[in-house]
Design a protein around this motif. Structure first.
Motif, PDB file in Angstrom:
ATOM      1  N   THR A 143     -16.266 -90.157  45.689  1.00 55.90           N
ATOM      2  CA  THR A 143     -15.113 -89.534  44.908  1.00 55.90           C
ATOM      3  C   THR A 143     -13.543 -90.148  45.569  1.00 55.90           C
ATOM      4  OG1 THR A 143     -15.599 -87.237  44.375  1.00 55.90           O
ATOM      5  CG2 THR A 143     -13.507 -87.691  44.295  1.00 55.90           C
ATOM      6  N   ASP A 144     -13.250 -90.337  47.033  1.00 55.39           N
ATOM      7  CA  ASP A 144     -12.052 -90.811  47.200  1.00 55.39           C
ATOM      8  C   ASP A 144     -12.315 -92.635  47.268  1.00 55.39           C
ATOM      9  OD1 ASP A 144     -11.259 -88.405  48.325  1.00 55.39           O
ATOM     10  OD2 ASP A 144     -12.276 -88.905  50.410  1.00 55.39           O
ATOM     11  N   ILE A 145     -13.618 -93.134  46.736  1.00 54.22           N
ATOM     12  CA  ILE A 145     -13.636 -94.476  46.366  1.00 54.22           C
ATOM     13  C   ILE A 145     -13.026 -95.152  45.258  1.00 54.22           C
ATOM     14  CG2 ILE A 145     -15.612 -96.494  46.465  1.00 54.22           C
ATOM     15  CD1 ILE A 145     -16.679 -95.578  48.453  1.00 54.22           C
ATOM     16  N   GLY A 146     -13.380 -93.924  44.543  1.00 52.19           N
ATOM     17  CA  GLY A 146     -13.020 -93.398  42.898  1.00 52.19           C
ATOM     18  C   GLY A 146     -11.257 -93.897  42.748  1.00 52.19           C
ATOM     19  N   LEU A 147     -11.442 -93.201  42.993  1.00 58.12           N
ATOM     20  CA  LEU A 147      -9.467 -92.328  43.854  1.00 58.12           C
ATOM     21  C   LEU A 147      -8.711 -94.149  44.242  1.00 58.12           C
ATOM     22  CD1 LEU A 147      -9.231 -89.000  44.705  1.00 58.12           C
ATOM     23  CD2 LEU A 147      -8.670 -89.585  42.085  1.00 58.12           C
ATOM     24  N   PHE A 148      -9.243 -94.140  45.280  1.00 53.39           N
ATOM     25  CA  PHE A 148      -8.487 -95.341  45.700  1.00 53.39           C
ATOM     26  C   PHE A 148      -8.201 -96.199  44.498  1.00 53.39           C
ATOM     27  CE2 PHE A 148      -9.998 -99.537  47.262  1.00 53.39           C
ATOM     28  CZ  PHE A 148      -8.038 -99.802  48.195  1.00 53.39           C
ATOM     29  N   LEU A 149      -9.719 -96.617  43.788  1.00 49.86           N
ATOM     30  CA  LEU A 149     -10.052 -98.107  42.910  1.00 49.86           C
ATOM     31  C   LEU A 149      -8.761 -97.945  41.602  1.00 49.86           C
ATOM     32  CD1 LEU A 149     -14.246 -98.076  42.222  1.00 49.86           C
ATOM     33  CD2 LEU A 149     -12.479-100.123  43.744  1.00 49.86           C
ATOM     34  N   LEU A 150      -8.690 -96.237  41.424  1.00 50.78           N
ATOM     35  CA  LEU A 150      -7.902 -95.802  40.112  1.00 50.78           C
ATOM     36  C   LEU A 150      -6.468 -95.874  40.811  1.00 50.78           C
ATOM     37  CD1 LEU A 150     -10.357 -93.591  38.279  1.00 50.78           C
ATOM     38  CD2 LEU A 150     -10.207 -95.884  37.875  1.00 50.78           C
TER      39      LEU A 150
END
Length: 571
Positions: A143-150
């Motif tokens: 989830t954190d990786i996804g937020l970082f990407l977005l």
């Protein structure tokens, strides 16, 4: 003799009342077009041709079918027409970028789910005893990786370390000391805190953080660049036209109507001068837009190996499997270090230790999930850039494209040159860009549009970042994010009654450059590629004999009137 007097009087009346228009039928045609195009209420039209001393732009020596109020409505219509043309011309480009922004975001999300599921599957098969409790930390990691990407401002080092911190108590109690089925929360917290000192997973956290940061920044930058591309298009779609441009557009599009020439089209050279003058600031984007496309291609070419986000995400399970295996292998050393830091564990005896864990690191083949090649990020990027490449000259050829495809007749008929119907346009045709407009006979361009300058600065910044160059004085990447707030620009041109500004002291005209983060509902169209035209020196238009029928009638009338005048003088 009486019959001759009657004919002379009739011709004199025709000359005085119908010069330049021939008859009120021409005004009837103007009325129909005025109503059909919904330019304004038909009550604004005169019942018959009239002198036009009050007109400011559509000035003519002949009688006219226009009034000052009509002229104001025509100017608003001309502005609306050109903005509609700009938006139509960019529809397929905007759709291409918007669709791929959505596709890339969706692919990122799918990759996250696949990587998370595969990581959980590996833990379930290889380290069953702790797998269920590891689901939460694994979900938080992705989830954190996804937020970082977005676009979220998260530290990759911290989010990765937080995951391994949460994982260590599970590894310690289930794999290193399998007799501990449940340690107290306080002791688990101590074990978690000790992880950064005893480094149970070796260099795995730093390696994973580095891979995610390098590949993630590239993916994040790709999305932000595409959002900026949409912002550029939205800005130019709603370009605020200068007062000189608006008057030139009125003169080109609707002043012929005042003379009853509702079907006329501008001469090519005349159209090019008007459009190149109106879009001079937009043409300045050309160099930076071309570089933008090239820089995106360069970024895509670098997104392989450690910078391939797809490869990194789908390889997390292997790295994690090896890291847990390393901690298990170094169990005795880690137990001694934790015991020294935290003391003896507070624990409950295990009810069934033998069935709660598996120490085999080779229990399943560790292969990445199979993905169809057409679904890969690399393929999507390649297809997108192949399409975007067709639009690299979009801003350099826009004025020419609008004239050639929308505004000018291509059949060699006589054309409108701003004052008359002629066989060819004889004035000099200027080139594109601000500097070339100093010699423009149709539109005076004082300076570049400040909002266009602002969007050019953003393009310069993103191009530097796409090329991997650092620009400390411009700050972080997120300062150019299109979601950071509306940017207001004030139109510095004059505004008067004829501009439709609501009175001579009209309100200040403002414009906003807004972010488009999703596919707008009004973005439609297919992938028809615009044709772009190189700017060659103007070619002489074909010569044709005679004037237009609508404007040559005056001369014909005088041919009959002159003998009558001679007769009157003789009497």
């Amino acid at each position: 003799m009486g019959a001759l007097w009657t004919n002379c009087i009739f011709l004199l009346l025709a000359c005085c009342c119908g010069s330049g228009l021939g008859s009120s039928n021409r005004c009837d045609e103007v009325r129909k077009v005025f109503q059909l195009r919904q330019i304004g209420p038909v009550q604004l039209l005169p019942l018959s041709p009239r002198p036009g001393p009050d007109l400011q732009v559509c000035v003519s020596k002949n009688l006219t079918c226009c009034t000052k109020k009509m002229e104001e409505k025509y100017q608003l219509a001309a502005r609306r027409d050109i903005q509609n043309l700009l938006q139509m011309s960019s529809t397929s480009l905007k759709f291409l970028i918007s669709r791929n922004v959505a596709a890339f975001q969706e692919t990122f999300e799918v990759l996250m789910r696949q990587a998370e599921n595969h990581t959980n599957a590996v833990l379930q098969e290889s380290y069953r005893s702790m797998a269920d409790q590891a689901v939460g930390p694994v979900r938080e990691l992705f989830t954190d990786i996804g937020l970082f990407l977005l676009g979220s401002e998260l530290s990759v080092d911290e989010l990765v370390q937080r995951f391994f911190d949460a994982l260590f108590p599970l590894v310690y109690s289930h794999l290193i000391n399998p007799g501990l089925s449940d340690i107290s929360p306080g002791y688990a917290e101590c074990v978690r805190s000790s992880g950064r000192d005893v480094r149970p997973f070796g260099g795995a956290p730093a390696l994973l953080a580095d891979q995610i940061a390098r590949s993630g920044v590239s993916g994040k930058l790709l999305l932000q660049a595409l959002h900026l591309g949409i912002e550029v298009i939205n800005t130019t779609d709603h370009l605020q036209l200068s007062r000189e441009c608006r008057r030139a557009l009125l003169k080109m599009h609707y002043c012929p109507h005042c003379q009853g020439l509702t079907q006329s089209k501008p001469c090519m050279g005349y159209c090019l001068n008007v459009m190149r003058g109106c879009l001079a600031s937009m043409a300045e984007i050309d160099t930076h837009w071309r570089e933008f496309v090239r820089s995106l291609e360069g970024l895509s070419a670098r997104m392989h190996g450690p910078q391939d986000l797809e490869q990194v995400l789908l390889g997390v399970h292997t790295l994690l499997h090896d890291a847990v295996g390393q901690a298990q292998k170094n169990g005795p050393r880690l137990s001694a270090q934790v015991h020294k830091l935290c003391g003896p564990p507070s624990r409950k005896p295990a009810h069934s230790v033998s069935n709660q864990h598996s120490s085999s690191r080779e229990s399943i083949p560790l292969t990445a999930p199979i993905r169809a090649s057409g679904d890969s990020l690399a393929v999507k990027r390649r297809d997108f850039l192949n399409s975007l490449r067709h639009y690299r000259t979009y801003y350099g050829g826009l004025a020419d494209q609008l004239c050639v495809s929308e505004l000018v007749f291509g059949d060699g008929l006589s054309c409108w040159n701003g004052t008359d119907m002629v066989k060819s346009y004889t004035l000099r045709v200027v080139g594109n860009g601000i500097k070339a407009q100093s010699a423009n006979p149709e539109v005076k361009v004082k300076e570049a549009d400040p909002v266009i300058n602002q969007i050019i600065d953003k393009l310069k910044h993103i191009n530097q970042l796409l090329q991997g160059k650092s620009i400390p004085k411009l700050g972080s990447l997120d300062q150019i994010e299109t979601g950071s707030g509306d940017v207001e620009g004030h139109y510095s041109g004059d505004c008067d009654d004829e501009d439709g500004c609501g009175g001579s002291g009209g309100d200040e005209v403002k414009r906003k450059v807004s972010r488009v983060s999703k596919l707008s509902p009004d973005v439609t169209g297919d992938h028809k590629h615009h044709h772009h035209y190189h700017h060659h020196p103007p070619v002489e238009e074909s010569e044709m004999e005679g004037r237009s029928r609508g404007l040559g009638l005056t001369g014909a009338i005088w041919v009959f009137i002159l003998p009558c005048l001679h007769m009157l003088l003789a009497l």
